[in-house]
Design a protein around this motif. Structure first.
Motif, PDB file in Angstrom:
ATOM      1  N   PHE A  28       0.821  -1.218   0.000  1.00  0.00           N
ATOM      2  CA  PHE A  28       0.000   0.000   0.000  1.00  0.00           C
ATOM      3  C   PHE A  28       0.854   1.266   0.000  1.00  0.00           C
ATOM      4  O   PHE A  28       0.585   2.206  -0.743  1.00  0.00           O
ATOM      5  CB  PHE A  28      -0.917   0.024   1.221  1.00  0.00           C
ATOM      6  CG  PHE A  28      -2.130  -0.862   1.118  1.00  0.00           C
ATOM      7  CD1 PHE A  28      -2.208  -1.873   0.172  1.00  0.00           C
ATOM      8  CD2 PHE A  28      -3.201  -0.690   1.976  1.00  0.00           C
ATOM      9  CE1 PHE A  28      -3.325  -2.688   0.081  1.00  0.00           C
ATOM     10  CE2 PHE A  28      -4.332  -1.500   1.901  1.00  0.00           C
ATOM     11  CZ  PHE A  28      -4.388  -2.501   0.958  1.00  0.00           C
ATOM     12  N   TYR A  29       1.894   1.303   0.850  1.00  0.00           N
ATOM     13  CA  TYR A  29       2.699   2.515   1.013  1.00  0.00           C
ATOM     14  C   TYR A  29       4.023   2.454   0.255  1.00  0.00           C
ATOM     15  O   TYR A  29       4.899   3.284   0.493  1.00  0.00           O
ATOM     16  CB  TYR A  29       2.974   2.772   2.503  1.00  0.00           C
ATOM     17  CG  TYR A  29       1.733   2.996   3.335  1.00  0.00           C
ATOM     18  CD1 TYR A  29       0.575   3.549   2.783  1.00  0.00           C
ATOM     19  CD2 TYR A  29       1.700   2.658   4.680  1.00  0.00           C
ATOM     20  CE1 TYR A  29      -0.560   3.758   3.542  1.00  0.00           C
ATOM     21  CE2 TYR A  29       0.566   2.871   5.458  1.00  0.00           C
ATOM     22  CZ  TYR A  29      -0.562   3.415   4.874  1.00  0.00           C
ATOM     23  OH  TYR A  29      -1.701   3.629   5.636  1.00  0.00           O
ATOM     24  N   ASP A  30       4.171   1.501  -0.642  1.00  0.00           N
ATOM     25  CA  ASP A  30       5.384   1.386  -1.446  1.00  0.00           C
ATOM     26  C   ASP A  30       5.433   2.542  -2.449  1.00  0.00           C
ATOM     27  O   ASP A  30       4.551   2.668  -3.297  1.00  0.00           O
ATOM     28  CB  ASP A  30       5.374   0.046  -2.183  1.00  0.00           C
ATOM     29  CG  ASP A  30       6.628  -0.202  -3.010  1.00  0.00           C
ATOM     30  OD1 ASP A  30       7.471   0.713  -3.102  1.00  0.00           O
ATOM     31  OD2 ASP A  30       6.758  -1.297  -3.573  1.00  0.00           O
ATOM     32  N   THR A  31       6.478   3.359  -2.366  1.00  0.00           N
ATOM     33  CA  THR A  31       6.580   4.543  -3.236  1.00  0.00           C
ATOM     34  C   THR A  31       7.589   4.367  -4.370  1.00  0.00           C
ATOM     35  O   THR A  31       7.835   5.313  -5.122  1.00  0.00           O
ATOM     36  CB  THR A  31       6.978   5.775  -2.407  1.00  0.00           C
ATOM     37  OG1 THR A  31       8.233   5.517  -1.744  1.00  0.00           O
ATOM     38  CG2 THR A  31       5.907   6.101  -1.368  1.00  0.00           C
ATOM     39  N   LYS A  32       8.158   3.182  -4.496  1.00  0.00           N
ATOM     40  CA  LYS A  32       9.119   2.953  -5.589  1.00  0.00           C
ATOM     41  C   LYS A  32       8.423   3.098  -6.939  1.00  0.00           C
ATOM     42  O   LYS A  32       7.282   2.642  -7.117  1.00  0.00           O
ATOM     43  CB  LYS A  32       9.742   1.560  -5.489  1.00  0.00           C
ATOM     44  CG  LYS A  32      10.602   1.319  -4.264  1.00  0.00           C
ATOM     45  CD  LYS A  32      11.403   0.046  -4.382  1.00  0.00           C
ATOM     46  CE  LYS A  32      10.528  -1.191  -4.560  1.00  0.00           C
ATOM     47  NZ  LYS A  32       9.772  -1.541  -3.370  1.00  0.00           N
TER      48      LYS A  32
END
Length: 261
Positions: free
Chosen positions: A34-38
């Motif tokens: 959900f919070y993966d910003t890659k």
């Protein structure tokens, strides 16, 4: 509209982030998915597919089997406006790409193809790992189904079967099979949502992931979502306001999470 504003304010009041989550399964899902910003090259493919729909000024004659539209007054609808109002956003599309990449489902069922925007995101997410994932997408409107089929083929997306059918007819006539992921985005009514939930329960296994769209669309949809949470086969549910996630993991204690995404 007032109901949705009130529902969103309630959601914000009760919602948490990963720091308030003690379940390792949900914590990992939040931090690693959900919070993966890659950045991913796959996002560019999704953006291109979605933008093509947003740029299309042609019209489709819509046969609506769902709860109707709050935006359109006519069944003759411009494709770009459908994409803007009914299609998933760029942010949600990226999240759907990551969800499919994270869970790596081999079989996906989608209820409500529409223009194929969410379909494209799921296909793109599956192909990040070069896995062969079969997607069956059901669409009641013949003209919409034909359009989506053409668009998905134009992008050379394989292993996607767009089936023109009313959902109930398909469920009752098709051979039972397990689905690793089901994306519910068809009929946004309490009665239909609960009916589809019960009809598809036999297809769920311990690691199945179900995603319900627009769980706060109306009071009826909120009631349906609450009943789904309480079902004895359901272990973990996550409310992200737009989407409701359902898991059937027997090893998990029954918990409900309200999470900002």
């Amino acid at each position: 509209m007032l109901f949705q504003i009130q529902a969103y304010l309630r959601f914000l009041w009760h919602s948490k982030n990963e720091h308030a989550v003690h379940s390792p399964f949900v914590f990992n899902l939040l931090t690693k998915c959900f919070y993966d910003t890659k950045n991913r090259a796959a996002y560019d493919v999704f953006k291109k597919y979605r933008q093509q729909q947003l740029n299309n000024k042609n019209t489709l004659h819509i046969t609506d089997f769902g709860a109707g539209s709050r935006v359109f007054t006519s069944n003759n609808r411009v494709i770009s406006k459908i994409a803007k109002t009914a299609g998933i956003s760029q942010k949600r599309g990226k999240l759907l790409v990551r969800i499919v990449e994270y869970f790596n489902p081999k079989t996906i069922l989608e209820l409500g193809t529409s223009l194929g925007i969410a379909t494209s995101a799921m296909h793109i997410g599956a192909n990040i790992k070069n896995e062969i994932t079969k997607i069956i997408s059901l669409e009641g409107c013949p003209e919409t189904a034909n359009y989506a089929r053409t668009q998905l083929q134009e992008f050379d997306f394989k292993n996607i079967e767009v089936v023109t059918t009313e959902f109930n007819s398909y469920f009752k006539q098709s051979q039972p099979q397990n689905f690793d992921l089901i994306y519910f985005d068809g009929n946004h009514s309490k009665k239909a949502t609960l009916e589809y939930f019960e009809l598809l329960l036999p297809t769920a296994h311990n690691d199945s992931v179900w995603i319900f769209d627009d769980i706060h669309w109306s009071k009826g949809m909120e009631q349906a979502w609450e009943l789904i949470q309480q079902h004895p086969r359901v272990s973990v549910t996550i409310d992200t306001y737009q989407w409701g996630f359902v898991f059937f993991r027997r090893e998990q204690p029954k918990e409900h999470f309200i999470i900002r995404v």
